[in-house]
Design a protein around this motif. Structure first.
Motif, PDB file in Angstrom:
ATOM      1  N   GLY A  24       0.814  -1.208   0.000  1.00 58.28           N
ATOM      2  CA  GLY A  24       0.000   0.000   0.000  1.00 58.28           C
ATOM      3  C   GLY A  24       0.849   1.260   0.000  1.00 58.28           C
ATOM      4  N   SER A  25       1.915   1.248   0.763  1.00 59.36           N
ATOM      5  CA  SER A  25       2.816   2.401   0.779  1.00 59.36           C
ATOM      6  C   SER A  25       3.494   2.593  -0.573  1.00 59.36           C
ATOM      7  N   CYS A  27       2.165   1.838  -3.417  1.00 62.83           N
ATOM      8  CA  CYS A  27       1.135   2.411  -4.296  1.00 62.83           C
ATOM      9  C   CYS A  27       0.971   3.905  -4.036  1.00 62.83           C
ATOM     10  N   PHE A  28       0.960   4.302  -2.757  1.00 68.56           N
ATOM     11  CA  PHE A  28       0.870   5.728  -2.443  1.00 68.56           C
ATOM     12  C   PHE A  28       2.052   6.498  -2.998  1.00 68.56           C
ATOM     13  N   SER A  32       1.505   9.529  -5.757  1.00 66.84           N
ATOM     14  CA  SER A  32       1.665  10.886  -5.264  1.00 66.84           C
ATOM     15  C   SER A  32       3.102  11.355  -5.454  1.00 66.84           C
ATOM     16  N   ILE A  35       5.076  12.939  -1.593  1.00 57.63           N
ATOM     17  CA  ILE A  35       5.315  12.124  -0.403  1.00 57.63           C
ATOM     18  C   ILE A  35       6.803  11.771  -0.359  1.00 57.63           C
ATOM     19  N   VAL A  40       8.142   7.576   4.572  1.00 59.46           N
ATOM     20  CA  VAL A  40       7.253   6.430   4.381  1.00 59.46           C
ATOM     21  C   VAL A  40       7.955   5.142   4.796  1.00 59.46           C
TER      22      VAL A  40
END
Length: 62
Positions: A24-25, A27-28, A32, A35, A40
């Motif tokens: 998930g991280s 993908c973020f 984005s 970020i 992260v």
């Protein structure tokens, strides 16, 4: 015989939660631009350690 070829994971739910956090991280980060990668990774690392401490213990140890 199939058991010889498959990797045995003793705690699949804990490993799955950790994998979902990291995926998930990723993908973020891919979606984005603003970020910070280092922040992260540090948050994921700390979260993974906390989940691993509690998730990989036997029920006898708790």
């Amino acid at each position: 015989m199939l058991r010889d070829f498959l990797l045995f994971i003793k705690y699949p739910y804990t490993a799955g939660i950790i994998a979902i956090i990291w995926l998930g991280s990723a993908c973020f980060l891919a979606l984005s631009d603003n970020i910070d990668l280092i922040q992260v990774v540090i948050v994921d690392l700390l979260t993974t350690v906390i989940i691993a401490i509690f998730g990989f213990k036997d029920k006898k140890e708790i």
